[in-house]
Design an enzyme around this catalytic site. Structure first.
Site, mmCIF file in Angstrom:
data_model
loop_
_atom_site.group_PDB
_atom_site.id
_atom_site.type_symbol
_atom_site.label_atom_id
_atom_site.label_comp_id
_atom_site.label_asym_id
_atom_site.label_seq_id
_atom_site.Cartn_x
_atom_site.Cartn_y
_atom_site.Cartn_z
ATOM 1 N N HIS A 67 0.668 0.502 -13.164
ATOM 2 C CA HIS A 67 1.358 -0.726 -13.567
ATOM 3 C C HIS A 67 2.853 -0.442 -13.659
ATOM 4 C CE1 HIS A 67 1.758 -4.687 -15.314
ATOM 5 N NE2 HIS A 67 2.592 -4.149 -16.197
ATOM 6 N N GLN A 86 8.855 6.742 -8.550
ATOM 7 C CA GLN A 86 8.124 7.455 -9.610
ATOM 8 C C GLN A 86 6.620 7.184 -9.523
ATOM 9 O OE1 GLN A 86 9.623 9.756 -11.425
ATOM 10 N NE2 GLN A 86 11.405 9.204 -10.186
ATOM 11 N N GLU A 87 6.268 5.964 -9.140
ATOM 12 C CA GLU A 87 4.841 5.656 -8.973
ATOM 13 C C GLU A 87 4.221 6.628 -7.984
ATOM 14 O OE1 GLU A 87 3.772 1.585 -8.226
ATOM 15 O OE2 GLU A 87 5.334 0.801 -9.520
ATOM 16 N N LEU A 118 -6.464 -6.641 -20.123
ATOM 17 C CA LEU A 118 -5.573 -6.639 -18.966
ATOM 18 C C LEU A 118 -4.362 -5.738 -19.242
ATOM 19 C CD1 LEU A 118 -4.802 -7.904 -16.191
ATOM 20 C CD2 LEU A 118 -3.577 -9.641 -17.484
ATOM 21 N N ASP A 119 -4.172 -4.744 -18.368
ATOM 22 C CA ASP A 119 -3.059 -3.791 -18.510
ATOM 23 C C ASP A 119 -3.064 -3.128 -19.885
ATOM 24 O OD1 ASP A 119 -2.177 -4.412 -15.910
ATOM 25 O OD2 ASP A 119 -0.955 -6.070 -16.665
ATOM 26 N N GLY A 139 0.785 -1.221 0.000
ATOM 27 C CA GLY A 139 0.000 0.000 0.000
ATOM 28 C C GLY A 139 0.823 1.280 0.000
ATOM 29 N N MET A 168 -3.948 -7.187 -6.840
ATOM 30 C CA MET A 168 -3.406 -8.207 -7.730
ATOM 31 C C MET A 168 -4.466 -9.233 -8.116
ATOM 32 S SD MET A 168 -0.592 -6.755 -7.989
ATOM 33 C CE MET A 168 0.669 -7.766 -8.720
ATOM 34 N N ARG A 169 -5.515 -8.745 -8.755
ATOM 35 C CA ARG A 169 -6.592 -9.623 -9.228
ATOM 36 C C ARG A 169 -6.934 -9.242 -10.662
ATOM 37 N NH1 ARG A 169 -9.090 -13.680 -6.908
ATOM 38 N NH2 ARG A 169 -11.013 -13.022 -7.942
ATOM 39 N N ILE A 170 -7.244 -10.251 -11.451
ATOM 40 C CA ILE A 170 -7.785 -9.985 -12.783
ATOM 41 C C ILE A 170 -9.274 -9.731 -12.616
ATOM 42 C CG2 ILE A 170 -8.276 -11.020 -15.025
ATOM 43 C CD1 ILE A 170 -5.571 -12.486 -14.749
ATOM 44 N N LEU A 171 -9.758 -8.658 -13.218
ATOM 45 C CA LEU A 171 -11.150 -8.235 -13.010
ATOM 46 C C LEU A 171 -12.044 -8.713 -14.152
ATOM 47 C CD1 LEU A 171 -10.104 -4.666 -11.923
ATOM 48 C CD2 LEU A 171 -11.101 -6.411 -10.431
ATOM 49 N N SER A 205 3.292 3.216 -15.440
ATOM 50 C CA SER A 205 2.209 3.817 -16.217
ATOM 51 C C SER A 205 0.937 3.863 -15.387
ATOM 52 C CB SER A 205 1.893 2.978 -17.467
ATOM 53 O OG SER A 205 3.037 2.674 -18.217
ATOM 54 N N ASN A 261 -5.612 2.351 -12.758
ATOM 55 C CA ASN A 261 -4.618 1.380 -12.288
ATOM 56 C C ASN A 261 -3.229 1.963 -12.483
ATOM 57 O OD1 ASN A 261 -3.604 -1.179 -11.406
ATOM 58 N ND2 ASN A 261 -3.154 -1.699 -13.539
HETATM 59 C C1 GAR Z 1 3.187 -1.364 -7.460
HETATM 60 O O1 GAR Z 1 4.504 -1.438 -7.942
HETATM 61 C C2 GAR Z 1 2.199 -1.422 -8.599
HETATM 62 O O2 GAR Z 1 2.680 -0.787 -9.751
HETATM 63 C C3 GAR Z 1 2.060 -2.904 -8.810
HETATM 64 O O3 GAR Z 1 2.032 -3.430 -7.502
HETATM 65 C C4 GAR Z 1 2.847 -2.619 -6.669
HETATM 66 C C5 GAR Z 1 2.063 -2.311 -5.411
HETATM 67 O O4 GAR Z 1 2.874 -1.630 -4.488
HETATM 68 N N1 GAR Z 1 0.871 -3.237 -9.527
HETATM 69 C C6 GAR Z 1 0.793 -4.222 -10.409
HETATM 70 O O5 GAR Z 1 1.729 -4.961 -10.647
HETATM 71 C C7 GAR Z 1 -0.553 -4.373 -11.085
HETATM 72 N N2 GAR Z 1 -0.442 -5.206 -12.243
HETATM 73 P P1 GAR Z 1 2.216 -0.918 -3.224
HETATM 74 O O6 GAR Z 1 1.300 -1.939 -2.571
HETATM 75 O O7 GAR Z 1 3.383 -0.572 -2.345
HETATM 76 O O8 GAR Z 1 1.469 0.285 -3.719
#
Ligand code: GAR
Length: 210
Positions: free
Chosen positions: A109, A173-174, A144-145, A12, A90-93, A136, A107
């Protein structure tokens, strides 16, 4: 003030970035609820510390993906959100879920989409010898993505990187770009029109705003 529901499965840290950006006023919205499919997700602790209501909805208690996604839709709608954010969910919707939240589902990614959809993105970028990698933010569609990209951030890949060091660089960066995109959405500047993302009335390019 927009109402935001955040879905998580793990640490999170992106949730935290969004919470902090709401608290500081950078995002004109508030996180109304955090829902996790995993009871041990650390993001639930973060939400509790911020005084945000949490719910665990385990997929293990449902016989099918369809049934889980219906229950998840109901749980989310209790909070009447303007925006639903996937932050390491981390689920496919199912198509029904995605259609229900069409235009208000985001989302993040960990790759420069359309490269490296799915899992283990950092290792795949290293294995391919890429000199740059990144993340992204996109609207979620049934692919998906594959939904329209809104914003990307790039990082260099160094010769001595492993998946962990590269993931940390991407994570930083996220935490910059996700709050920015959520801010745009909450300012009514960002829209999805079918397979396109628009910002301030301008169609964003295939790789998002740059
Ligand atoms: C993040 O790096 C996000 O980009 C990735 O999960 C991580 C969650 O980190 N998401 C995916 O891979 C979705 N396909 P966080 O729980 O610390 O935010």
């Amino acid at each position: 003030m927009k109402s935001i529901v955040v879905l998580i499965s793990g640490s999170g840290s992106n949730l935290q970035a969004i919470i902090d950006a709401c608290s500081s006023g950078f995002i004109p919205g508030k996180v109304s609820a955090v829902i996790s499919n995993k009871a041990n997700a650390y993001g639930l602790v973060r939400a509790n510390e911020a005084g945000i209501s949490t719910q665990v909805l385990s997929h293990k208690n449902y016989a099918s993906r369809d049934k889980y996604d219906l229950a998840l839709t109901d749980a989310i709608e209790q909070h009447k959100p303007d925006l639903v954010i996937l932050a390491g969910f981390m689920r496919i919707l199912t198509p029904a879920f995605v259609q229900h939240f069409n235009g208000r589902l985001l989302n993040i990614h960990p790759s420069l989409l359309p490269k490296y959809q799915g899992l283990t993105t950092h290792q795949r970028a290293i294995d391919a010898g890429d000199s740059e990698h990144g993340c992204s933010v996109h609207f979620v569609t049934e692919q998906l993505d594959g939904g329209p990209v809104i914003l990307q951030a790039k990082v260099p890949v160094f010769a001595d990187d492993d998946a962990q060091s590269l993931a940390e660089r991407v994570h930083e960066q996220e935490h910059r770009i996700y709050p920015l995109v959520v801010r745009w959405f909450c300012q009514n500047r960002l829209q999805q029109h079918s397979d396109q993302a628009w910002l301030d009335g301008n169609l964003l390019a295939a790789n998002g705003y740059a």
